[in-house]
Scaffold this active site. Structure first.
Site, PDB file in Angstrom:
ATOM      1  N   TYR A   1     117.308  38.783  -6.936  1.00  0.00           N
ATOM      2  CA  TYR A   1     116.643  37.680  -7.642  1.00  0.00           C
ATOM      3  C   TYR A   1     116.928  36.350  -6.925  1.00  0.00           C
ATOM      4  CZ  TYR A   1     116.142  34.165 -11.369  1.00  0.00           C
ATOM      5  OH  TYR A   1     115.827  33.050 -12.102  1.00  0.00           O
TER       6      TYR A   1
ATOM      7  N   GLY B   1     107.297  34.855 -21.494  1.00  0.00           N
ATOM      8  CA  GLY B   1     108.718  34.842 -21.159  1.00  0.00           C
ATOM      9  C   GLY B   1     109.475  33.772 -21.934  1.00  0.00           C
ATOM     10  N   GLN B   2     110.776  33.685 -21.658  1.00  0.00           N
ATOM     11  CA  GLN B   2     111.640  32.751 -22.385  1.00  0.00           C
ATOM     12  C   GLN B   2     111.138  31.310 -22.253  1.00  0.00           C
ATOM     13  OE1 GLN B   2     115.473  32.044 -20.685  1.00  0.00           O
ATOM     14  NE2 GLN B   2     116.397  31.376 -22.612  1.00  0.00           N
ATOM     15  N   LEU B   3     110.904  30.873 -21.033  1.00  0.00           N
ATOM     16  CA  LEU B   3     110.411  29.507 -20.825  1.00  0.00           C
ATOM     17  C   LEU B   3     108.920  29.391 -21.098  1.00  0.00           C
ATOM     18  CD1 LEU B   3     112.132  28.449 -17.513  1.00  0.00           C
ATOM     19  CD2 LEU B   3     112.032  27.021 -19.548  1.00  0.00           C
TER      20      LEU B   3
ATOM     21  N   GLY C   1     103.245  34.187 -16.836  1.00  0.00           N
ATOM     22  CA  GLY C   1     104.501  34.532 -17.518  1.00  0.00           C
ATOM     23  C   GLY C   1     104.620  33.786 -18.838  1.00  0.00           C
TER      24      GLY C   1
ATOM     25  N   ASP D   1      98.158  40.921 -14.158  1.00  0.00           N
ATOM     26  CA  ASP D   1      99.349  41.261 -13.402  1.00  0.00           C
ATOM     27  C   ASP D   1      99.300  40.371 -12.155  1.00  0.00           C
ATOM     28  OD1 ASP D   1     101.166  42.296 -11.645  1.00  0.00           O
ATOM     29  OD2 ASP D   1     100.542  44.386 -11.873  1.00  0.00           O
TER      30      ASP D   1
ATOM     31  N   ASP E   1      99.889  36.728 -18.928  1.00  0.00           N
ATOM     32  CA  ASP E   1     101.119  37.518 -18.838  1.00  0.00           C
ATOM     33  C   ASP E   1     100.739  38.958 -18.528  1.00  0.00           C
ATOM     34  OD1 ASP E   1     104.184  36.784 -19.967  1.00  0.00           O
ATOM     35  OD2 ASP E   1     103.745  38.915 -19.768  1.00  0.00           O
ATOM     36  N   ILE E   2     101.726  39.695 -18.020  1.00  0.00           N
ATOM     37  CA  ILE E   2     101.490  41.118 -17.756  1.00  0.00           C
ATOM     38  C   ILE E   2     101.545  41.930 -19.053  1.00  0.00           C
ATOM     39  CG2 ILE E   2     103.904  41.689 -17.245  1.00  0.00           C
ATOM     40  CD1 ILE E   2     102.810  43.493 -14.985  1.00  0.00           C
TER      41      ILE E   2
ATOM     42  N   LYS F   1     114.402  33.798  -4.935  1.00  0.00           N
ATOM     43  CA  LYS F   1     114.245  32.377  -5.280  1.00  0.00           C
ATOM     44  C   LYS F   1     114.508  31.485  -4.063  1.00  0.00           C
ATOM     45  CE  LYS F   1     112.954  32.660  -9.516  1.00  0.00           C
ATOM     46  NZ  LYS F   1     111.561  32.314  -9.828  1.00  0.00           N
TER      47      LYS F   1
END
Ligand code: SER
Length: 314
Positions: A141, A13-15, A10, A51, A36-37, A145
């Site tokens: 989600y 992504g944002q992080l 990932g 993936d 990343d995908i 988690k």
């Protein structure tokens, strides 16, 4: 000394996009394998398009680079997840279980698994939500988690896999969000402000949520991962606190620099999600076990984000 080889899942992504750069600075570009995908990449250094729901592809990368640490950051977030509940469960859980199991099989030293304030819901105190408050997630989600946290603990107890985890609050930075989060408004609002555009907020003005500045979130992640193993006493996930605010407070903080900035409110389905989440977080356990201490509050974060976005624009 054995070489560290870090896999980031990932990385776009944002992080992930910020963490990749920070880990490259610490461990050297040649030791960070960003994945990343999404194939198109700005990552400087090693990038592999995978993936992570494909366990075999994941295993190939772990073997190819003799991976010693994994940061598994990919997930479908809270708001987007509610549009595709079954798919979200499948994707989030498949990836997490593949990561834990490949790590066990290949004796990876350490794994980072991000959890979230979304694990909390009814019956958890809203103010200073304790580390051991009951988990009653209301989104898929949040359910994924909460389940992931328990699998993390299971892999640690059963196989000795060193999985470490944080329950992130909403992460706010100048970097754009990839979308799908309930806390995304707090990122988008700054981008509208510097473009001199009004912002329409999808949460009500007084919706207070726990948040953290990106730099603090990244530092927390790296500090947790670098802490001595014996200091990590919580093997589900650590509450991570920093600041709390509501949309009207961010707007007011922005107006101190941009007096003409205006915000309208058009709450949508994300309002309902946010109302089940904590207002503030008790992170005493993280402070005690591995010395967590946030540096930023709403004012300092607002100044930094506005300055950076302005600089990027000019
Ligand atoms: N920031 C996430 C979201 O809004 C919560 O972890 O979905």
């Amino acid at each position: 000394m054995a070489t560290t080889a870090i896999l980031i899942i990932g990385a776009h992504g944002q992080l992930g996009s910020v963490l990749t750069g920070e880990l490259q600075k610490i461990y050297g570009k040649q030791n960070i394998i960003a994945t990343d995908i999404v194939p198109k990449t700005n990552v400087e250094g090693i990038f592999e398009h995978i993936d992570a729901t494909d366990g075999k592809a994941l295993e190939r990368i772990v073997t190819k680079y003799a991976i010693t640490e994994i940061y598994h950051l990919a997930a479908i977030l809270s708001a987007k997840g509610e549009q595709y509940p079954l798919r979200t469960w499948e994707v989030n859980m498949n990836m997490t279980l593949h990561v834990f199991d490949v790590a066990r099989k290949h004796k990876v030293d350490k794994v980072f698994f991000p959890s979230s304030i979304a694990v909390f819901g009814d019956h958890a105190p809203k103010e200073n939500t304790p580390q051991w408050a009951p988990l009653n997630p209301t989104t898929v989600y949040g359910m994924s988690k909460a389940a992931g946290e328990h699998w993390a603990q299971y892999y640690f107890n059963t196989y000795g896999l060193d999985v470490r985890s944080l329950r992130y609050p909403g992460v706010v930075g100048y970097q754009p969000v990839s979308g799908g989060g309930t806390t995304d408004y707090a990122v988008e609002i700054y981008q509208s402000a510097v473009r001199q555009q009004p912002y329409t907020c999808f949460l009500k003005p007084d919706t207070k949520l726990p948040m953290i500045y990106m730099d603090d979130a990244i530092r927390a992640t790296i500090e947790l991962m670098q802490a001595p193993k014996e200091n990590i006493k919580t093997r589900t996930s650590y509450n991570l606190g920093s600041m709390s605010f509501c949309p009207s407070e961010v707007a007011a903080a922005i107006q101190r620099t941009y007096p003409n900035f205006s915000m309208e409110y058009a709450p949508d389905f994300r309002q309902k999600i946010s109302e089940k989440w904590p207002h503030s977080i008790d992170d005493g356990q993280a402070r005690k076990d591995w010395g967590w201490k946030p540096k930023h509050d709403l004012e300092s974060m607002t100044k930094l984000i506005l300055a950076k976005l302005n600089k990027n624009m000019s």
